[in-house]
Design a protein around this motif. Structure first.
Motif: not given
Length: 114
Positions: A10, A18, A108
């Motif tokens: 993110g 994170l 990701t």
């Protein structure tokens, strides 16, 4: 069929944290070295951290003291706790599993920006 599914990426501000997770299926998880690579735009993929079957860890110099890799063999997951994030940590992070043959997740995105 081997599957590695990453989650937890993110957008985060510099200095933030994170936690990435990678859930593995289709392999005998405890028999594999697990780890994370990352690739920033225009740069080569680089090893971030790895953890062996026995729990020995290895880190890129750029993340030592900030990132921690761990594995849970009961849940077939490997995690990457990332603290004190910097803009240069911005990249797509890929989970991998290696035991002679290497399997990859789809990645990701991690973006560190104010």
């Amino acid at each position: 069929q081997v599957q590695l599914v990453e989650s937890g990426g993110g957008l985060v501000q510099p200095g933030g944290s994170l936690r990435l997770s990678c859930a593995a299926s289709g392999i005998i998880f405890s028999a594999y070295t697990m780890g994370w690579y990352r690739q920033a735009p225009g740069k080569q993929r680089e090893l971030v951290a790895s953890i062996t079957r026995g729990g020995s860890t290895n880190y890129a110099d750029s993340v030592k003291g900030r990132f921690t890799i761990s594995r849970d063999n009961a849940k077939n997951t490997v995690n990457l706790q990332m603290n004190s994030l910097k803009p240069e940590d911005t990249a797509v992070y890929f989970c991998y599993a290696s035991n002679g043959r290497t399997h990859w997740g789809q990645g990701t995105q991690v973006t560190v920006s104010s």
